[in-house]
Scaffold this motif. Structure first.
Motif, PDB file in Angstrom:
ATOM      1  N   GLY A  22      33.000  29.141  39.170  1.00  0.00           N
ATOM      2  CA  GLY A  22      33.010  30.107  38.074  1.00  0.00           C
ATOM      3  C   GLY A  22      34.428  30.577  37.809  1.00  0.00           C
ATOM      4  N   GLU A  23      34.513  31.625  37.020  1.00  0.00           N
ATOM      5  CA  GLU A  23      35.847  32.122  36.667  1.00  0.00           C
ATOM      6  C   GLU A  23      35.902  33.618  36.880  1.00  0.00           C
ATOM      7  OE1 GLU A  23      36.307  31.073  32.620  1.00  0.00           O
ATOM      8  OE2 GLU A  23      37.223  29.136  33.097  1.00  0.00           O
ATOM      9  N   LEU A  24      37.122  34.106  36.922  1.00  0.00           N
ATOM     10  CA  LEU A  24      37.277  35.563  36.944  1.00  0.00           C
ATOM     11  C   LEU A  24      36.831  36.087  35.591  1.00  0.00           C
ATOM     12  CD1 LEU A  24      40.834  36.187  38.432  1.00  0.00           C
ATOM     13  CD2 LEU A  24      38.627  36.256  39.594  1.00  0.00           C
ATOM     14  N   ARG A  25      36.238  37.254  35.578  1.00  0.00           N
ATOM     15  CA  ARG A  25      35.936  37.852  34.277  1.00  0.00           C
ATOM     16  C   ARG A  25      35.866  39.374  34.378  1.00  0.00           C
ATOM     17  NH1 ARG A  25      30.777  35.734  35.630  1.00  0.00           N
ATOM     18  NH2 ARG A  25      29.196  37.376  35.674  1.00  0.00           N
ATOM     19  N   VAL A  26      36.083  40.002  33.252  1.00  0.00           N
ATOM     20  CA  VAL A  26      35.984  41.467  33.218  1.00  0.00           C
ATOM     21  C   VAL A  26      34.499  41.820  33.371  1.00  0.00           C
ATOM     22  CG1 VAL A  26      36.297  43.502  31.748  1.00  0.00           C
ATOM     23  CG2 VAL A  26      38.023  41.681  31.753  1.00  0.00           C
ATOM     24  N   GLY A  27      34.198  42.754  34.240  1.00  0.00           N
ATOM     25  CA  GLY A  27      32.811  43.221  34.385  1.00  0.00           C
ATOM     26  C   GLY A  27      31.952  42.324  35.254  1.00  0.00           C
ATOM     27  N   PHE A  28      32.551  41.557  36.141  1.00  0.00           N
ATOM     28  CA  PHE A  28      31.808  40.631  37.014  1.00  0.00           C
ATOM     29  C   PHE A  28      30.695  41.345  37.786  1.00  0.00           C
ATOM     30  CE2 PHE A  28      31.338  38.755  41.276  1.00  0.00           C
ATOM     31  CZ  PHE A  28      31.060  37.437  40.976  1.00  0.00           C
ATOM     32  N   TYR A  29      30.924  42.603  38.170  1.00  0.00           N
ATOM     33  CA  TYR A  29      29.937  43.296  39.023  1.00  0.00           C
ATOM     34  C   TYR A  29      28.902  44.085  38.215  1.00  0.00           C
ATOM     35  CZ  TYR A  29      33.063  42.055  42.829  1.00  0.00           C
ATOM     36  OH  TYR A  29      33.817  41.340  43.733  1.00  0.00           O
ATOM     37  N   LYS A  30      29.030  44.062  36.902  1.00  0.00           N
ATOM     38  CA  LYS A  30      28.113  44.837  36.058  1.00  0.00           C
ATOM     39  C   LYS A  30      26.676  44.416  36.319  1.00  0.00           C
ATOM     40  CE  LYS A  30      29.620  46.957  31.899  1.00  0.00           C
ATOM     41  NZ  LYS A  30      30.317  46.742  30.669  1.00  0.00           N
ATOM     42  N   GLY A  31      25.822  45.365  36.650  1.00  0.00           N
ATOM     43  CA  GLY A  31      24.402  45.072  36.839  1.00  0.00           C
ATOM     44  C   GLY A  31      24.081  44.407  38.167  1.00  0.00           C
ATOM     45  N   LYS A  32      25.086  44.217  39.020  1.00  0.00           N
ATOM     46  CA  LYS A  32      24.827  43.521  40.290  1.00  0.00           C
ATOM     47  C   LYS A  32      24.565  44.480  41.443  1.00  0.00           C
ATOM     48  CE  LYS A  32      27.000  39.091  39.470  1.00  0.00           C
ATOM     49  NZ  LYS A  32      28.244  38.550  39.044  1.00  0.00           N
ATOM     50  N   CYS A  33      24.699  45.760  41.179  1.00  0.00           N
ATOM     51  CA  CYS A  33      24.519  46.742  42.260  1.00  0.00           C
ATOM     52  C   CYS A  33      23.548  47.825  41.777  1.00  0.00           C
ATOM     53  CB  CYS A  33      25.880  47.325  42.632  1.00  0.00           C
ATOM     54  SG  CYS A  33      25.855  48.447  44.044  1.00  0.00           S
ATOM     55  N   GLY A  34      22.395  47.375  41.281  1.00  0.00           N
ATOM     56  CA  GLY A  34      21.397  48.307  40.741  1.00  0.00           C
ATOM     57  C   GLY A  34      22.026  49.179  39.668  1.00  0.00           C
ATOM     58  N   LEU A  35      21.824  50.469  39.806  1.00  0.00           N
ATOM     59  CA  LEU A  35      22.379  51.370  38.786  1.00  0.00           C
ATOM     60  C   LEU A  35      23.802  51.796  39.102  1.00  0.00           C
ATOM     61  CD1 LEU A  35      19.281  53.658  38.092  1.00  0.00           C
ATOM     62  CD2 LEU A  35      20.176  51.779  36.696  1.00  0.00           C
ATOM     63  N   THR A  36      24.282  51.354  40.269  1.00  0.00           N
ATOM     64  CA  THR A  36      25.622  51.785  40.680  1.00  0.00           C
ATOM     65  C   THR A  36      26.709  51.074  39.893  1.00  0.00           C
ATOM     66  OG1 THR A  36      24.823  52.191  42.897  1.00  0.00           O
ATOM     67  CG2 THR A  36      27.205  51.965  42.654  1.00  0.00           C
ATOM     68  N   ASN A  37      27.652  51.854  39.430  1.00  0.00           N
ATOM     69  CA  ASN A  37      28.791  51.301  38.707  1.00  0.00           C
ATOM     70  C   ASN A  37      29.908  51.031  39.738  1.00  0.00           C
ATOM     71  OD1 ASN A  37      31.168  50.960  37.328  1.00  0.00           O
ATOM     72  ND2 ASN A  37      30.988  52.840  36.109  1.00  0.00           N
TER      73      ASN A  37
END
Ligand code: HEM
Length: 331
Positions: A22-37
């Motif tokens: 894959g590639e680096l991207r802005v927001g990679f972790y969005k939605g990957k930790c439940g509701l945690t930002n």
């Protein structure tokens, strides 16, 4: 799609998928930790440390840490690994600081989402947050890096303060960074300090002349003579790299080096050398200076990154998960 084409596509994936990262991207972790930002967690810890003054001048600590990490085996958090002969034990890294802050961020993230956020990404995100707290402008950080499992002091080959501009350009080019990026990134010297021992020659014995570096302004020379005595047996004092606003991320570093107030030799030289002088002139009048500094930091963050199974997400930023990592020696 014809059957033949479909077959070729399938074959390609079967044969080369190990290399399809894959590639680096802005927001990679969005939605990957439940509701945690995830980025919010990082920001909270950086802000707490900043306002409670748990680490002095966090922006300086982290900007330097990111540079020293990315320029040695890429942005893979190898600088964070503990070990008797790991990167952090190399002389150029002896004054790198901020490890405690990274630990605190990692702990906060692990409490929310175990094994999700790499230490390499933590360095990038935290550096951006620290830059903003020091008066710089927000830039979107790309994420998705993995952590490396090799960290050897013998791999540390960072440019020294006396490197020539042309050699420095070559070093940056070897990391896919242009001379333009190099000048903006040296703008990281808008915060933080340098030890007298690293520029004393410029005051007392420049190029073995027995006198000062003639490119230094008389004001700076007097200042440095005062703060960095010729003989100081016990203390290695420090002096701000940006002589005017040493705690602010702004472009005063560039204004000062144009006046002969560059503390390190390389700082002064980029303002004088034909190869970079015009770029320095641009930074001084550039209304988009902050945006460009951010863009250069994003490019720094892309240097030789590990993606997907090329690396791992460490449980602790100081230790690798997989292999027995013994004092930085066997990996
Ligand atoms: C040719 C490239 C570079 C050279 C030769 C260089 C050299 C140095 C040296 C000699 C010091 C003083 C260290 C000490 O006193 O122990 C220093 C400090 C620092 N450098 Fe660089 N540097 C370079 C590029 C960068 C880049 C690209 C960044 C970040 C984007 C950066 C950020 C910093 C910061 C923030 C400090 C102050 C650290 C502190 O106060 O703890 N440097 N650098």
């Amino acid at each position: 799609m014809s059957k033949a084409l479909a077959l070729v596509v399938v074959l390609f994936f079967v044969l080369f998928c190990g290399k399809c990262y894959g590639e680096l991207r802005v927001g990679f972790y969005k939605g990957k930790c439940g509701l945690t930002n995830v980025e919010g967690v990082v920001q909270n810890v950086v802000e707490t440390w900043h306002f409670e003054n748990k680490e002095k001048d966090i922006a300086a600590a982290l900007l330097r840490m990111q540079f020293h990490d990315c320029f040695v085996k890429g942005c893979d958090a190898s600088i964070l690994l503990d070990g008797l002969t790991s990167e952090k034990k190399a002389v150029p890294n002896s004054s790198v600081r901020g490890y405690g802050l990274i630990d605190a961020i990692k702990e906060a993230l692990e409490a929310e989402c175990q094994g999700l956020v790499s230490c390499a990404d933590i360095i990038s995100m935290a550096t951006r947050d620290a830059v903003v707290l020091a008066g710089g402008k927000w830039y979107d950080v790309e994420t998705g890096r993995r952590d490396g499992d090799v960290s050897l002091a013998s791999n540390v080959n960072l440019p020294s303060a006396t490197i020539s501009v042309s050699d420095s350009i070559k070093v940056f080019a070897s990391k896919n960074l242009t001379q333009y990026d190099m000048v903006y990134l040296l703008g990281g010297h808008t915060v933080g300090v340098a030890r007298c021992s690293l520029f004393k020659d410029r005051i007392y014995n420049f190029n073995k002349t027995g006198g000062p570096d003639p490119s230094m302004s008389p004001w700076l020379l007097a200042e440095l003579k005062d703060k960095c005595p010729r003989i100081s047996l016990i203390f290695d004092n420090t002096y701000p790299l940006d002589v005017k606003t040493p705690s602010l991320v702004d472009n005063s570093y560039f204004q000062e080096i144009k006046k002969g107030n560059g503390v390190l030799q390389i700082d002064q030289q980029i303002a004088l050398d034909e190869l970079t002088k015009n770029i320095v002139d641009d930074t001084v009048n550039d209304p988009d200076f902050y945006t460009k500094f951010g863009e250069a930091m994003v490019k720094l963050g892309r240097v030789e990154v590990l993606i997907d199974e090329q690396g791992e997400v460490r449980k602790s930023c100081r230790v690798v998960n997989k292999k027995p990592f013994i004092f930085g020696g066997i990996n």
